[in-house]
Design a protein around this motif. Structure first.
Motif, PDB file in Angstrom:
ATOM      1  N   GLY A 145       0.780  -1.230   0.000  1.00 11.23           N
ATOM      2  CA  GLY A 145       0.000   0.000   0.000  1.00 11.23           C
ATOM      3  C   GLY A 145       0.809   1.275   0.000  1.00 11.23           C
ATOM      4  O   GLY A 145       0.236   2.357   0.064  1.00 11.23           O
ATOM      5  N   GLY A 146       2.140   1.172  -0.021  1.00  9.67           N
ATOM      6  CA  GLY A 146       2.963   2.377  -0.080  1.00  9.67           C
ATOM      7  C   GLY A 146       2.694   3.314   1.084  1.00  9.67           C
ATOM      8  O   GLY A 146       2.442   2.888   2.208  1.00  9.67           O
ATOM      9  N   PHE A 147       2.739   4.636   0.790  1.00  7.20           N
ATOM     10  CA  PHE A 147       2.542   5.629   1.855  1.00  7.20           C
ATOM     11  C   PHE A 147       1.162   5.524   2.497  1.00  7.20           C
ATOM     12  O   PHE A 147       1.019   5.659   3.707  1.00  7.20           O
ATOM     13  N   TYR A 169       7.047  -1.661   5.077  1.00  6.87           N
ATOM     14  CA  TYR A 169       6.406  -1.235   3.841  1.00  6.87           C
ATOM     15  C   TYR A 169       7.449  -0.922   2.801  1.00  6.87           C
ATOM     16  O   TYR A 169       8.490  -0.327   3.109  1.00  6.87           O
ATOM     17  N   GLN A 170       7.171  -1.299   1.568  1.00  3.83           N
ATOM     18  CA  GLN A 170       8.002  -0.855   0.459  1.00  3.83           C
ATOM     19  C   GLN A 170       7.367   0.423  -0.077  1.00  3.83           C
ATOM     20  O   GLN A 170       6.204   0.425  -0.488  1.00  3.83           O
ATOM     21  N   VAL A 171       8.116   1.502  -0.019  1.00  6.48           N
ATOM     22  CA  VAL A 171       7.627   2.789  -0.480  1.00  6.48           C
ATOM     23  C   VAL A 171       8.522   3.249  -1.620  1.00  6.48           C
ATOM     24  O   VAL A 171       9.726   3.424  -1.426  1.00  6.48           O
ATOM     25  N   CYS A 172       7.925   3.413  -2.787  1.00  2.88           N
ATOM     26  CA  CYS A 172       8.731   3.807  -3.953  1.00  2.88           C
ATOM     27  C   CYS A 172       8.313   5.165  -4.447  1.00  2.88           C
ATOM     28  O   CYS A 172       7.271   5.628  -4.305  1.00  2.88           O
TER      29      CYS A 172
END
Length: 172
Positions: A145-147, A169-172
């Motif tokens: 879900g990112g940010f 979380y992976q935030v791209c």
């Protein structure tokens, strides 16, 4: 010292696997009395990882008759520091950088080079303990879900829907 802890009953096995000798369910009204009974009213050191007013009051109820030390992970309301036999203190991660902390009194901290030097040594020690498997981080729970997912996760934590895990979380 004998390590004891409090947790939700669903996390007892996790806490015991980290080395606690005994775990108490903090939901039970009898918990402070159960801790006093188990420690023969001699508990001296408490680390309050939640650091809310109600957890400070709870911890004070658990400390033995001779008093001891209470440590929170954030500043606590000084009006709750009610027992002369208990030395209350708090630690704050950024203090380890040795930089000045510009919070209002009484929580401000001047720059402390000795604390920074200590933190460099402690970091090396902690890394070795982790590498050797003598201490472990919480189990990781990979989230999506990112940010927006981070915000949702923080909301779930506030609502106490999650416990016993570290959200990643992976935030791209």
């Amino acid at each position: 010292m004998i390590p004891i802890a409090t947790a939700s009953e669903k996390n007892f096995d996790l806490v015991l696997s980290y080395g606690a000798e005994k775990v108490f369910d903090y939901h039970l009204p009898s918990c402070p009395d159960d801790i006093k009974s188990y420690t023969k009213n001699s508990l001296k050191y408490v680390l309050d990882c939640i650091s809310e007013p109600e957890t400070m009051e709870f911890c004070y109820k658990c400390i033995g008759r001779a008093g001891g030390k209470y440590t929170a992970l954030e500043p606590f309301p000084t009006w709750l520091d009610t027992k002369k036999t208990i030395k209350a203190q708090w630690v704050f991660g950024p203090m380890m950088l040795g930089k000045k902390i510009g919070w209002p009194a009484p929580f401000e901290r001047e720059a402390d080079e000795e604390l920074r030097k200590f933190s460099v040594r402690w970091f090396a020690t902690a890394r070795k303990l982790l590498q050797d498997g003598k201490i472990r981080a919480h189990p990781l729970k990979s989230m999506s879900g990112g940010f927006q997912g981070v915000l949702n996760g923080m909301d779930a934590l506030r609502k106490k829907e999650l416990s016993g895990v570290k959200l990643v979380y992976q935030v791209c």
